[in-house]
Design an enzyme around this catalytic site. Structure first.
Site, PDB file in Angstrom:
ATOM      1  N   ASP A   1       0.884  -1.171   0.000  1.00  0.00           N
ATOM      2  CA  ASP A   1       0.000   0.000   0.000  1.00  0.00           C
ATOM      3  C   ASP A   1       0.921   1.219   0.000  1.00  0.00           C
ATOM      4  OD1 ASP A   1       0.896  -0.491   2.613  1.00  0.00           O
ATOM      5  OD2 ASP A   1      -0.895   0.389   3.534  1.00  0.00           O
TER       6      ASP A   1
ATOM      7  N   HIS B   1       9.504  -0.820   9.137  1.00  0.00           N
ATOM      8  CA  HIS B   1       8.510  -1.897   9.208  1.00  0.00           C
ATOM      9  C   HIS B   1       8.573  -2.801   7.980  1.00  0.00           C
ATOM     10  CE1 HIS B   1       6.613   0.168  12.579  1.00  0.00           C
ATOM     11  NE2 HIS B   1       6.507   1.262  11.849  1.00  0.00           N
TER      12      HIS B   1
END
Length: 311
Positions: free
Chosen positions: A10, A242
């Protein structure tokens, strides 16, 4: 021989860093990028992925996917305060010169999994909607992958959207519950470890000092992310990597230590919706497959490896 890789993204800032890391890693062969809503809309994620590949000087199909959650309407706002209005730190200057590949993300995942049966690694660093749709169309998908690596969850630590939930799981909890319960050979890389992988500002400054167009773009983009961390997580010396850590595990699984667990995802109207919890009840656990949950990370070694390749 390089591993066959699909990145499901995303495309916000840490997604972009993960794409660059994957492209610059000879151990990986990037078969394509699939996009979903999450940090921004799926249309913007697709555009940003195309832009990143152009700046990196590589060609790979970018296939657009889900625009909303699997079993509910969009209920998590886009993360523009973290990733910028455009998702890449407000560095969007022009439209990409290439277009997205035809078809949709779920079919692309299924097609590549069938083509490279037992040899495909899928790294999912956004909401898990594309995978949930792919599972509906191809229930045997878990048996076709070599490994599914998910950046998501917070099993032993607090969330980053709510006290209970991490952003990717919270954005589509029903999809996450479906995917985590499907029996994939799965590694879950959550906030338990990713919040320990901090990228320092001085290393970002070095990218700009290289004097290259790519280095300047990556540094300017990541500066926005750094500023968001300073505003929303004061006291943390850097920004967390992340999504790059999930890519790192596709290269070298020894960056983390895992423990097999049976993980449930809170869904529906639960006040803890999106929570990823280890199931202790024996009866409940019998209905869930075991997944490998990353609980410790060699953050320094991972950071050095990431910095040696990203720009």
């Amino acid at each position: 021989m390089s591993k066959k890789l699909i990145l499901d993204v995303d495309t916000g800032i840490d997604d972009a860093l993960a794409i660059a890391y994957a492209v610059h890693s000879p151990e990986l062969e990037l078969l394509g990028i699939t996009t979903t809503f999450g940090n921004i809309s799926v249309e913007e994620a697709t555009r940003n992925s195309l832009i990143l590949l152009e700046k990196l000087g590589v060609e790979a199909p970018v296939v657009s996917g889900a625009h909303k959650p699997y079993a509910r309407e969009l209920f998590k706002p886009y993360s523009r305060h973290i990733h910028g209005e455009d998702g890449i730190g407000n560095q969007l200057k022009e439209a990409p010169s290439h277009q997205a590949a035809p078809g949709d993300a779920a079919d692309f995942i299924i097609g590549q999994a069938c083509r490279y049966e037992g040899k495909l690694t899928l790294v999912a660093v956004g909401p898990l909607t594309n995978l949930a749709i792919a599972l509906d169309r191809c229930p045997e998908l878990p048996k076709l992958l070599d490994r599914l690596i998910i950046m998501g969850g917070a099993v032993t630590v607090r969330g980053n959207v709510t006290e209970a939930a991490e952003a990717n799981i919270y954005a589509d909890p029903e999809a996450a519950a479906y995917v985590l319960g499907a029996g994939f050979p799965l590694t879950l890389v959550g906030l338990d470890v990713t919040m320990q992988t901090l990228l320092p500002q001085h290393d970002v400054d070095k990218w700009r000092e290289q004097g290259t167009e790519l280095g300047k773009f990556m540094a300017d983009m990541t500066d926005f992310y750094m500023e968001a961390y300073r505003n929303f997580r004061p006291g943390i010396a850097g920004c967390a990597l992340h999504d790059p850590l999930a890519v790192g595990l596709a290269i070298d699984s020894s960056f983390v230590q895992t423990r097999p667990m049976r993980i449930a995802v809170e869904v529906g109207d639960s006040p803890e919706v999106g929570r990823t919890r280890e199931v202790q009840n024996e009866h409940e656990a019998q209905a869930l497959p075991s997944v490998d949950v990353a609980l410790e990370v060699d953050a320094e070694r991972f950071l050095r490896h990431f910095l040696s390749r990203v720009v």
